[in-house]
Design a protein around this motif. Structure first.
Motif, PDB file in Angstrom:
ATOM      1  N   VAL A 106      62.688   6.436  61.118  1.00  0.00           N
ATOM      2  CA  VAL A 106      64.026   6.192  61.667  1.00  0.00           C
ATOM      3  C   VAL A 106      64.025   5.080  62.708  1.00  0.00           C
ATOM      4  O   VAL A 106      64.919   4.217  62.727  1.00  0.00           O
ATOM      5  CB  VAL A 106      64.602   7.485  62.272  1.00  0.00           C
ATOM      6  CG1 VAL A 106      65.936   7.217  62.966  1.00  0.00           C
ATOM      7  CG2 VAL A 106      64.794   8.533  61.182  1.00  0.00           C
ATOM      8  N   TYR A 107      63.008   5.063  63.571  1.00  0.00           N
ATOM      9  CA  TYR A 107      63.038   4.143  64.705  1.00  0.00           C
ATOM     10  C   TYR A 107      61.960   3.047  64.645  1.00  0.00           C
ATOM     11  O   TYR A 107      62.244   1.872  64.886  1.00  0.00           O
ATOM     12  CB  TYR A 107      62.865   4.923  66.020  1.00  0.00           C
ATOM     13  CG  TYR A 107      63.953   5.932  66.267  1.00  0.00           C
ATOM     14  CD1 TYR A 107      65.237   5.533  66.624  1.00  0.00           C
ATOM     15  CD2 TYR A 107      63.713   7.303  66.153  1.00  0.00           C
ATOM     16  CE1 TYR A 107      66.249   6.451  66.852  1.00  0.00           C
ATOM     17  CE2 TYR A 107      64.712   8.228  66.383  1.00  0.00           C
ATOM     18  CZ  TYR A 107      65.972   7.794  66.725  1.00  0.00           C
ATOM     19  OH  TYR A 107      66.971   8.707  66.937  1.00  0.00           O
ATOM     20  N   VAL A 108      60.720   3.440  64.341  1.00  0.00           N
ATOM     21  CA  VAL A 108      59.604   2.509  64.480  1.00  0.00           C
ATOM     22  C   VAL A 108      59.623   1.418  63.417  1.00  0.00           C
ATOM     23  O   VAL A 108      59.482   0.230  63.739  1.00  0.00           O
ATOM     24  CB  VAL A 108      58.267   3.273  64.453  1.00  0.00           C
ATOM     25  CG1 VAL A 108      57.097   2.300  64.588  1.00  0.00           C
ATOM     26  CG2 VAL A 108      58.226   4.309  65.569  1.00  0.00           C
ATOM     27  N   VAL A 109      59.775   1.802  62.155  1.00  0.00           N
ATOM     28  CA  VAL A 109      59.760   0.797  61.080  1.00  0.00           C
ATOM     29  C   VAL A 109      60.873  -0.236  61.267  1.00  0.00           C
ATOM     30  O   VAL A 109      60.606  -1.447  61.193  1.00  0.00           O
ATOM     31  CB  VAL A 109      59.849   1.481  59.701  1.00  0.00           C
ATOM     32  CG1 VAL A 109      60.095   0.440  58.605  1.00  0.00           C
ATOM     33  CG2 VAL A 109      58.566   2.249  59.412  1.00  0.00           C
ATOM     34  N   PRO A 110      62.123   0.162  61.507  1.00  0.00           N
ATOM     35  CA  PRO A 110      63.153  -0.858  61.760  1.00  0.00           C
ATOM     36  C   PRO A 110      62.821  -1.754  62.959  1.00  0.00           C
ATOM     37  O   PRO A 110      63.123  -2.952  62.950  1.00  0.00           O
ATOM     38  CB  PRO A 110      64.418  -0.035  62.015  1.00  0.00           C
ATOM     39  CG  PRO A 110      64.175   1.240  61.303  1.00  0.00           C
ATOM     40  CD  PRO A 110      62.725   1.506  61.463  1.00  0.00           C
ATOM     41  N   HIS A 111      62.188  -1.186  63.992  1.00  0.00           N
ATOM     42  CA  HIS A 111      61.814  -1.983  65.166  1.00  0.00           C
ATOM     43  C   HIS A 111      60.752  -3.015  64.806  1.00  0.00           C
ATOM     44  O   HIS A 111      60.817  -4.167  65.253  1.00  0.00           O
ATOM     45  CB  HIS A 111      61.301  -1.063  66.271  1.00  0.00           C
ATOM     46  CG  HIS A 111      60.792  -1.799  67.470  1.00  0.00           C
ATOM     47  ND1 HIS A 111      61.627  -2.436  68.361  1.00  0.00           N
ATOM     48  CD2 HIS A 111      59.518  -2.019  67.917  1.00  0.00           C
ATOM     49  CE1 HIS A 111      60.913  -3.006  69.314  1.00  0.00           C
ATOM     50  NE2 HIS A 111      59.625  -2.767  69.068  1.00  0.00           N
ATOM     51  N   ILE A 112      59.766  -2.619  63.997  1.00  0.00           N
ATOM     52  CA  ILE A 112      58.731  -3.572  63.574  1.00  0.00           C
ATOM     53  C   ILE A 112      59.340  -4.705  62.764  1.00  0.00           C
ATOM     54  O   ILE A 112      59.042  -5.883  62.983  1.00  0.00           O
ATOM     55  CB  ILE A 112      57.632  -2.850  62.769  1.00  0.00           C
ATOM     56  CG1 ILE A 112      56.860  -1.877  63.657  1.00  0.00           C
ATOM     57  CG2 ILE A 112      56.678  -3.856  62.135  1.00  0.00           C
ATOM     58  CD1 ILE A 112      55.843  -1.051  62.914  1.00  0.00           C
ATOM     59  N   VAL A 113      60.184  -4.344  61.829  1.00  0.00           N
ATOM     60  CA  VAL A 113      60.821  -5.367  60.989  1.00  0.00           C
ATOM     61  C   VAL A 113      61.646  -6.328  61.838  1.00  0.00           C
ATOM     62  O   VAL A 113      61.570  -7.555  61.678  1.00  0.00           O
ATOM     63  CB  VAL A 113      61.696  -4.702  59.906  1.00  0.00           C
ATOM     64  CG1 VAL A 113      62.487  -5.759  59.141  1.00  0.00           C
ATOM     65  CG2 VAL A 113      60.832  -3.873  58.951  1.00  0.00           C
ATOM     66  N   GLU A 114      62.414  -5.787  62.753  1.00  0.00           N
ATOM     67  CA  GLU A 114      63.239  -6.630  63.621  1.00  0.00           C
ATOM     68  C   GLU A 114      62.385  -7.533  64.499  1.00  0.00           C
ATOM     69  O   GLU A 114      62.711  -8.714  64.707  1.00  0.00           O
ATOM     70  CB  GLU A 114      64.130  -5.743  64.492  1.00  0.00           C
ATOM     71  CG  GLU A 114      65.004  -6.512  65.477  1.00  0.00           C
ATOM     72  CD  GLU A 114      66.001  -7.447  64.800  1.00  0.00           C
ATOM     73  OE1 GLU A 114      66.399  -8.445  65.432  1.00  0.00           O
ATOM     74  OE2 GLU A 114      66.374  -7.177  63.640  1.00  0.00           O
TER      75      GLU A 114
END
Length: 239
Positions: A106-114
């Motif tokens: 929910v949080y970490v993967v989108p943050h890495i991509v961003e």
């Protein structure tokens, strides 16, 4: 199950001995937590095999967070209070795992991509190239994450040799699942696509693991309810 000691009752003035009230008891926490683990394994196995649409991922993540995570974590604390240290150890560990997995998705993967997409060093690159780099970073990070969990699971597998054959089978299947996911993630393409063959092995192993875990839940509950071993777990240590 372990009974908690009740406060002593003082003798009444007439000398009659009062009836001793039964103290509170801690129930069997293992099947409660194991049911959450089995549910998550089944759902994730189906998702890994592509049976479920990625658009339905939030439904699965809600289950992994609350049932696989919170419920299993609480069950682990009750197992610890009951004095079953091994059950407490793996219930709390995998409860934390499912909470962490939900947070990653929910949080970490989108943050890495961003972070990768907005990095100044990638400003001059094509959007497709940067997206592939971000996906590759995510898969490699998941691989490192699972290496640490493989170490923990191998320890639990060794300890499980002192329990019963069904529990050992469950941990061996979990080992196979994690190793297959490691191969899939660490062997991902430059675009971040996991190895499909290893991913499918992991998915099938998760489904079989779920079946074994559900059997443990059923056997523990039925045997305790009926007061005798109707569904065998095949203990490896006698006495």
């Amino acid at each position: 199950m372990t009974e908690l000691s009740a406060p002593p009752l003082s003798a009444p003035a007439n000398g009659n001995i009062p009836a001793v009230a039964a103290g509170p008891r801690i129930g069997h926490a293992l099947p409660i937590g194991a049911a959450g683990f089995a549910w998550c394994s089944l759902a994730l196995g189906l998702a890994t095999l592509g049976v479920l649409s990625p658009a339905g991922a939030p439904v699965i993540l809600a289950g992994t967070f609350f049932y696989g995570g919170i419920v299993q974590l609480v069950a682990g604390f009750f197992a610890l209070a009951a004095g079953t240290t091994f059950a407490a150890a793996f219930l709390t560990a995998y409860g934390a795992f499912w909470i962490g997995y939900s947070a990653i998705e929910v949080y970490v993967v989108p943050h890495i991509v961003e972070s990768v997409m907005s990095a100044p060093a990638n400003a001059g690159l094509a959007k497709e190239v940067v997206a592939a780099q971000a996906a590759h970073t995510v898969t490699q990070s998941l691989g490192i994450f699972l290496i640490a969990w493989l170490v923990v699971t191998l320890i639990f597998t060794v300890v499980s040799l002192g329990t019963n054959a069904v529990t050992v089978t469950a941990f061996l299947l979990l080992d196979l699942t994690i190793v297959s996911l490691l191969v899939a993630y660490l062997g991902a393409s430059a675009a971040g696509a996991p190895l499909s063959a290893a991913l499918h092995i992991a998915g099938y192993a998760e489904i079989v693991l779920a079946g074994v875990a559900f059997y443990i839940v059923l056997a523990e509950l039925v045997n305790e309810t009926r007061g005798r071993a109707l569904l065998p777990l095949f203990p490896l240590v006698r006495g």
